[in-house]
Design a protein around this motif. Structure first.
Motif, PDB file in Angstrom:
ATOM      1  N   ALA A 107       0.840  -1.203   0.000  1.00 47.86           N
ATOM      2  CA  ALA A 107       0.000   0.000   0.000  1.00 47.86           C
ATOM      3  C   ALA A 107       0.875   1.253   0.000  1.00 47.86           C
ATOM      4  N   ALA A 108       1.914   1.236   0.831  1.00 49.01           N
ATOM      5  CA  ALA A 108       2.838   2.376   0.876  1.00 49.01           C
ATOM      6  C   ALA A 108       3.510   2.555  -0.484  1.00 49.01           C
ATOM      7  N   ARG A 109       3.865   1.441  -1.102  1.00 50.14           N
ATOM      8  CA  ARG A 109       4.550   1.486  -2.414  1.00 50.14           C
ATOM      9  C   ARG A 109       3.632   2.075  -3.476  1.00 50.14           C
ATOM     10  N   ARG A 110       2.367   1.699  -3.458  1.00 55.11           N
ATOM     11  CA  ARG A 110       1.417   2.234  -4.442  1.00 55.11           C
ATOM     12  C   ARG A 110       1.341   3.762  -4.328  1.00 55.11           C
ATOM     13  N   GLU A 170       5.594 -11.074  -5.213  1.00 51.94           N
ATOM     14  CA  GLU A 170       5.939 -10.442  -6.485  1.00 51.94           C
ATOM     15  C   GLU A 170       4.671 -10.039  -7.243  1.00 51.94           C
ATOM     16  N   ASN A 171       3.673 -10.922  -7.233  1.00 51.20           N
ATOM     17  CA  ASN A 171       2.437 -10.617  -7.968  1.00 51.20           C
ATOM     18  C   ASN A 171       1.712  -9.405  -7.386  1.00 51.20           C
ATOM     19  N   ILE A 172       1.601  -9.372  -6.057  1.00 49.38           N
ATOM     20  CA  ILE A 172       0.933  -8.226  -5.415  1.00 49.38           C
ATOM     21  C   ILE A 172       1.669  -6.941  -5.793  1.00 49.38           C
ATOM     22  N   ASN A 173       2.985  -7.008  -5.731  1.00 47.53           N
ATOM     23  CA  ASN A 173       3.774  -5.795  -5.951  1.00 47.53           C
ATOM     24  C   ASN A 173       3.812  -5.358  -7.399  1.00 47.53           C
TER      25      ASN A 173
END
Ligand code: TYD
Length: 202
Positions: free
Chosen positions: A66-69, A111-114
């Motif tokens: 979430a933070a990355r998004r 990896e998929n989520i990210n």
């Protein structure tokens, strides 16, 4: 151009990012530096939640994502679209190693989520600071900073982190390994060499 810096604790990433920024700017390039988890206010707030609480590994994975998004949409993407060089202290590979491998959430899932949260982009270049964790942890304890809950993990945890990164560096072409046990000047030399080889500077 999107460059990420990865590695265990006390590897010297932050010092080298600042040196590299100045070097690239001296070459007339526009550069922004940023870090994860964080980089924008909303993501810095999520960072506080992660660091201040003992949390379940899957919850942790979701919070980093979430933070990355937030960080990607609000800061990284606009800078890349404007043609700037973005240098980021930790990115998707930190999640793959720390959550996917060390906390056993699973590489594919993490990896998929990210990939989903960053619109399937990938860094162009990832510099992995390889260092014996015993040296890294010693460096961290000498700093005048408070240790976070990751710094306080066991040596076994940090050995797994190093092993995880080494595994990734064998399977991902964008990874370049540098020897982070060397002096600041020698590590800078290694990084500038990579900038030349990869065509970031002439
Ligand atoms: P921090 O003190 O910001 O930085 P560093 O160790 O790079 O000097 O600590 C960041 C911690 O967060 C570090 O222990 C790794 C961890 N982390 C993850 O577990 N997953 C992630 O996706 C990210 C970005 C960091």
């Amino acid at each position: 151009m999107f460059i990420t810096f990865e590695g265990g604790e006390g590897a010297g990433k932050t010092t080298q990012i600042n040196i590299l920024k100045k070097y690239l700017e001296d070459q007339g390039l526009e550069v922004i530096i940023t870090r994860e988890p964080g980089g924008v206010t909303s993501a810095e707030n999520i960072r506080a939640v992660i660091f201040d609480n003992e949390i379940d590994p899957i919850t942790e994975t979701m919070l980093y994502a979430a933070a990355r998004r937030e960080h990607y949409i609000k800061k990284i993407k606009p800078a890349l679209d404007a043609g700037k060089i973005v240098i980021c202290d930790r990115f998707i590979d930190s999640s793959i190693v720390y959550q996917g491998i060390v906390r056993s959430v699973g590489v594919d899932l993490v990896e998929n989520i990210n990939k989903y949260v960053i619109n399937n982009i990938e860094p162009d270049l990832t510099i992995f600071f390889d260092l014996d964790p015993e040296i890294g942890l010693k460096r961290v304890s000498l700093r005048n900073e408070q240790m976070n809950r990751f710094d306080k993990e066991s040596l076994d945890f940090h050995l797994k982190v190093r092993k995880g990164y080494k595994l990734l560096s064998k399977t991902r072409n964008r990874f370049v390994l540098i020897d982070a046990s060397k002096s600041i000047e020698e590590v800078t030399k290694q990084i500038i060499n990579i900038m030349k080889i990869s065509g970031v500077v002439k």
